[in-house]
Design an enzyme around this catalytic site. Structure first.
Site, PDB file in Angstrom:
ATOM      1  N   TYR A 146       0.832  -1.200   0.000  1.00  0.00           N
ATOM      2  CA  TYR A 146       0.000   0.000   0.000  1.00  0.00           C
ATOM      3  C   TYR A 146       0.867   1.251   0.000  1.00  0.00           C
ATOM      4  CZ  TYR A 146      -3.905   3.076   1.228  1.00  0.00           C
ATOM      5  OH  TYR A 146      -4.874   4.061   1.235  1.00  0.00           O
TER       6      TYR A 146
ATOM      7  N   LYS B  49       1.080   4.163  -2.959  1.00  0.00           N
ATOM      8  CA  LYS B  49       0.717   5.563  -2.743  1.00  0.00           C
ATOM      9  C   LYS B  49       1.897   6.496  -2.996  1.00  0.00           C
ATOM     10  CE  LYS B  49      -3.564   4.780  -1.851  1.00  0.00           C
ATOM     11  NZ  LYS B  49      -4.622   5.234  -2.780  1.00  0.00           N
TER      12      LYS B  49
END
Length: 248
Positions: free
Chosen positions: A155, A159
């Site tokens: 994740y 990002k």
């Protein structure tokens, strides 16, 4: 601020931040196309916007699919004849030890979160350039592009990549009159959990964020009057990434 006559595509729009963003643009006069792989929820969100007086259609879309993304952008063109704004909000997470995270799980997070931003921006930019209208893209990153908890590697990587992709595409697409920016939300409560007082008080702003906080940031970045704002990374987190926390 008015988006009358502007056509806005929002991915991951069936619930949470994406739905809040779609509703905000509709309230400001935009013609909104909601994309999501949750078909029942997505159709219900679009219907609710219409019941509130806005204009919205739903298009089923799995952002891991290039064909689905192309169909989503074409839906905006078929329904409304133009495309002005894209909010790349769809995303997934995996909270799993790096010792156990599989290649397929890694690829799924990166493809859903990052590759989709590239593909959606590319396809939208083609339409915007062909139509000769200036456009705006807003990518949804996260404060986890700046700071981490354990077991968040895929994740966090996705990002961080969105932040870099944003300024790269802002430079590439700028000559065509297309601006690309990104937002990093912090803790945004979407109704999934009960909040405690300490959850609010740990934020310098005095509260946990709401989808409307992110929606207002999207409205600002997408506003054609803000034509000097591109390639930027806007952190909307109630000040949490600026707060030093020491263990007692």
């Amino acid at each position: 601020m008015s988006f009358e006559g502007k056509v806005v595509v929002v991915t991951g729009a069936a619930q949470g931040i994406g739905e809040g963003v779609a509703r905000a643009f509709a309230r400001h006069g935009a013609l909104v196309v909601l994309g999501d792989h949750h078909e029942e929820k997505g159709a219900a969100a679009a219907a609710s916007i219409r019941q509130d007086g806005g204009q919205a259609v739903f298009c089923p879309c799995d952002v891991r699919s290039e064909a689905d993304i192309k169909r989503l952008m074409q839906t905006a063109l078929d329904e409304y004849g133009r495309l002005d704004v894209v909010i790349n909000n769809a995303g997934v997470s995996r909270w799993k030890s790096p010792y156990d995270l599989t290649v397929d799980e890694w690829d799924d997070v990166l493809n859903t979160n990052v590759r989709s931003c590239f593909l959606a921006t590319r396809e939208a930019a083609r339409i915007m350039k062909e139509k000769g209208n200036h456009g705006s893209v807003v990518n949804m990153a996260s404060t986890r592009s700046l700071m981490s908890e354990p077991n968040s590697e895929a994740y966090a990587a996705s990002k961080g990549a969105i932040v870099a992709l944003t300024h790269a595409m802002a430079v590439s697409l700028g000559p065509d009159g297309i601006r690309v920016n990104c937002i990093s939300p912090g803790w945004i409560e979407t109704g999934d959990s009960a909040l405690r007082e300490e959850d609010h008080s740990q934020h310098p702003a005095g509260r946990v964020g709401k989808p409307d906080d992110i929606a207002r940031a999207c409205l600002y970045l997408a506003d054609p009057d803000n034509s000097f704002v591109t390639g930027t990374h806007l952190v909307v987190d109630g000040g949490m990434t600026r707060k030093m926390i020491y263990e007692p």
